[in-house]
Structure formats: C-alpha cells, structure tokens
Write an enzyme that holds these catalytic residues in place. Structure first.
Site, mmCIF file in Angstrom:
data_model
loop_
_atom_site.group_PDB
_atom_site.id
_atom_site.type_symbol
_atom_site.label_atom_id
_atom_site.label_comp_id
_atom_site.label_asym_id
_atom_site.label_seq_id
_atom_site.Cartn_x
_atom_site.Cartn_y
_atom_site.Cartn_z
ATOM 1 N N GLN A 18 -4.612 -6.660 -8.809
ATOM 2 C CA GLN A 18 -4.050 -6.938 -7.497
ATOM 3 C C GLN A 18 -3.038 -5.843 -7.226
ATOM 4 O OE1 GLN A 18 -3.210 -11.004 -6.805
ATOM 5 N NE2 GLN A 18 -2.878 -10.595 -4.643
ATOM 6 N N GLY A 19 -3.474 -4.837 -6.496
ATOM 7 C CA GLY A 19 -2.611 -3.687 -6.247
ATOM 8 C C GLY A 19 -1.693 -3.937 -5.067
ATOM 9 N N ALA A 20 -0.937 -2.905 -4.737
ATOM 10 C CA ALA A 20 0.009 -3.000 -3.629
ATOM 11 C C ALA A 20 -0.745 -3.231 -2.322
ATOM 12 C CB ALA A 20 0.809 -1.710 -3.552
ATOM 13 N N GLU A 21 -1.942 -2.747 -2.270
ATOM 14 C CA GLU A 21 -2.674 -2.663 -1.027
ATOM 15 C C GLU A 21 -3.915 -3.515 -0.980
ATOM 16 O OE1 GLU A 21 -4.132 -0.113 1.822
ATOM 17 O OE2 GLU A 21 -4.194 1.269 0.132
ATOM 18 N N ALA A 22 -4.511 -3.728 -2.142
ATOM 19 C CA ALA A 22 -5.834 -4.333 -2.176
ATOM 20 C C ALA A 22 -5.995 -5.236 -3.387
ATOM 21 C CB ALA A 22 -6.882 -3.222 -2.251
ATOM 22 N N ASP B 78 -2.196 10.215 -4.409
ATOM 23 C CA ASP B 78 -1.537 9.208 -5.255
ATOM 24 C C ASP B 78 -1.912 9.465 -6.715
ATOM 25 O OD1 ASP B 78 -0.052 6.973 -5.969
ATOM 26 O OD2 ASP B 78 -1.542 5.517 -5.316
HETATM 27 N N1 LIG Z 1 -14.115 1.594 -10.241
HETATM 28 C C1 LIG Z 1 -13.235 1.005 -11.066
HETATM 29 N N2 LIG Z 1 -13.582 0.764 -12.356
HETATM 30 C C2 LIG Z 1 -12.716 0.181 -13.212
HETATM 31 N N3 LIG Z 1 -11.464 -0.210 -12.865
HETATM 32 C C3 LIG Z 1 -11.062 0.003 -11.600
HETATM 33 C C4 LIG Z 1 -11.919 0.623 -10.633
HETATM 34 N N4 LIG Z 1 -11.262 0.717 -9.455
HETATM 35 C C5 LIG Z 1 -10.048 0.162 -9.685
HETATM 36 N N5 LIG Z 1 -9.905 -0.263 -10.952
HETATM 37 C C6 LIG Z 1 -8.724 -0.928 -11.540
HETATM 38 O O1 LIG Z 1 -7.999 -1.580 -10.513
HETATM 39 C C7 LIG Z 1 -6.676 -1.035 -10.377
HETATM 40 C C8 LIG Z 1 -6.255 -0.992 -8.915
HETATM 41 O O2 LIG Z 1 -7.188 -0.200 -8.172
HETATM 42 P P1 LIG Z 1 -6.703 0.846 -7.078
HETATM 43 O O3 LIG Z 1 -5.716 1.751 -7.711
HETATM 44 O O4 LIG Z 1 -7.883 1.430 -6.439
HETATM 45 O O5 LIG Z 1 -6.007 -0.142 -6.021
HETATM 46 P P2 LIG Z 1 -4.555 -0.157 -5.352
HETATM 47 O O6 LIG Z 1 -4.473 -1.362 -4.500
HETATM 48 O O7 LIG Z 1 -4.283 1.116 -4.738
HETATM 49 O O8 LIG Z 1 -3.645 -0.400 -6.531
HETATM 50 P P3 LIG Z 1 -2.182 0.200 -6.775
HETATM 51 O O9 LIG Z 1 -1.387 -0.144 -5.567
HETATM 52 O O10 LIG Z 1 -1.807 -0.536 -8.024
HETATM 53 O O11 LIG Z 1 -2.394 1.680 -6.956
HETATM 54 C C9 LIG Z 1 -6.751 0.325 -11.033
HETATM 55 O O12 LIG Z 1 -5.504 0.747 -11.528
HETATM 56 C C10 LIG Z 1 -7.778 0.101 -12.139
HETATM 57 O O13 LIG Z 1 -7.165 -0.483 -13.273
HETATM 58 MG MG LIG Z 2 -3.941 2.522 -7.665
#
Ligand SMILES: Nc1ncnc2c1ncn2[C@@H]1O[C@H](COP(=O)(O)OP(=O)(O)OP(=O)(O)O)[C@@H](O)[C@H]1O
Ligand SMILES: [Mg+2]
Length: 200
Positions: free
Chosen positions: A11-15, A115
């Site tokens: 569960q990232g900051a955005e998605a 990023d």
């Molecule tokens: N294709 C993938 N295969 C395996 N793990 C993935 C993949 N895409 C994303 N993840 C996992 O999910 C996490 C979050 O994905 P991503 O960085 O794309 O989203 P985000 O919302 O931008 O997150 P953040 O805000 O934490 O950077 C990644 O740090 C990774 O651990």
């Molecule tokens: Mg990320």
C-alpha cells in the site's frame, strides 16, 4: 482446479498493489483530500504516463515489469510480478554500479524516472526498475541531474553507512552508458550547490 488468490502486495503513498493470478495490479484510488476533478485528472495522468513509459521500456527490452494492460477508467495497471529481492535490502557498490548503468540507459532514451529509490528496484538476476508513476520524457540536462540528485538523497537517507561507495559506483556505471555525462554531472553539482546555498 487452480485457486487464484489475491493478496495486497503493498500500500504505497499513491496506490494499492494487488498480487493476483494475473500478476500485479496497481490501482490508484480516490484521494479525498484532493479536489475531485483534480484528483481524477492526476490519477488518470499518472496511470497513462506510467503505462506509456513501461510500454516504451518493454519495446527497448529494459529490465522492468512487462505491462499487460492499462485501464484509465478504473485507474489500473496490470503488469508481471517480479519475484525478487528489494534492492533496499541488498544494496552494495556492485549493485550501485549496475543501477548507474541502467539510469544511463534510461537517460540515453530521454526517460527520467522521477523517483529513483532502492524501494523502486527489485533484484531478480539483475536489477529491475519499477514505479514509473512520476516518470516523464525529457532530454534536458537539468531533469537528468535532478534524477541523479534524488537517487543520491535516497541512498544517503536509507543506506547511510555505505552511501558514499555506492553513489560513487552509481556515477561510474552512469559514465559507462551515458556518453554526455559531463554535462549532467556538472549540472548535478550546480543543483546541489543551489540546495546548499538555500541554508545559508
Ligand atoms: N511488478 C512488481 N513486481 C513485484 N513487486 C512489485 C511490482 N510492482 C510493485 N511492487 C511492490 O509494490 C511496492 C509499491 O509499488 P510502487 O512503488 O509501484 O507503488 P507506489 O504507490 O508508488 O508506492 P510508494 O509510494 O511506496 O513508492 C514496491 O515497492 C514493490 O515492493
Ligand atoms: Mg514506489
């Protein structure tokens, strides 16, 4: 019968990222703190942008997830799961050099990641880059310099004990694959000088 399980991967900051039978589904949910129209535009823009950049990188054969589909109504991207270790957990100068080489390849193709952190890299035989939601196309030295500067900041904050060796290795790798590196590195010094002057 095969049972396809869906689990929350992150569960990232955005998605929110789901691991499904198909791969990884990255969903950008509504953010209530943003104006609804702006929120919709931003989520659509980032979803489309991420798909566009990953699509281009897939054509180039760059190590990143393979894009399966993009839905800019549901704000979803479906991509292959990369089964590996987070570079955040295993960074070394050797990996730093590999990362630098790959940033050089991105920059050669006019792609700014936007990023560059070790959480956005997965090692599976080689380093794969993920998370292109803030990426864009540019050939400006300034944008490339800022990309490298943000990577330096990420290494400094998350890998402070090995940061210097690793960032030196990043720059060594970058020089190998990005022929115009002197312009970008000079600009990076300028960008970092500006940052320092701010505190005076
Ligand atoms: N294709 C993938 N295969 C395996 N793990 C993935 C993949 N895409 C994303 N993840 C996992 O999910 C996490 C979050 O994905 P991503 O960085 O794309 O989203 P985000 O919302 O931008 O997150 P953040 O805000 O934490 O950077 C990644 O740090 C990774 O651990
Ligand atoms: Mg990320």
């Amino acid at each position: 019968m095969t049972i396809k399980m869906t689990t929350i991967l992150a569960q990232g900051a955005e998605a929110i990222l789901y691991h499904t039978g198909e791969g990884v589904v990255k969903v950008r949910h509504v953010k209530n703190y943003r104006h609804p129209e702006i929120d919709e535009q931003l989520r659509k823009f980032r979803t489309r942008r991420e798909a566009k950049v990953i699509g281009k990188l897939n054509v180039l054969g760059f190590p990143c997830p393979h894009l399966q589909k993009m839905d800019d109504e549901k704000m979803e991207l479906t991509m292959d799961f990369i089964n590996g270790q987070k570079v955040r957990d295993i960074l070394s100068p050797t990996l730093g050099r590999e990362i630098g080489k790959k940033v050089g390849v991105l920059h050669t193709h006019g792609i700014i990641h936007g990023d560059l952190t070790t959480s956005n890299m997965i090692h599976n035989g080689e380093v794969h880059f993920i998370d292109f939601g803030l990426s864009f196309f540019s050939d400006k030295a300034e944008d490339k310099a800022v990309d490298l500067h943000l990577l330096r900041c990420a290494l400094e904050s998350k890998h402070c004990d090995i940061y210097e060796e690793c960032f030196t290795a990043v720059l060594d790798g970058y020089k190998e694959t990005y022929p115009d590196y002197p312009v970008v590195l000079a600009r990076m010094d300028e960008v970092e000088g500006r940052g320092r002057n701010k505190h005076k």
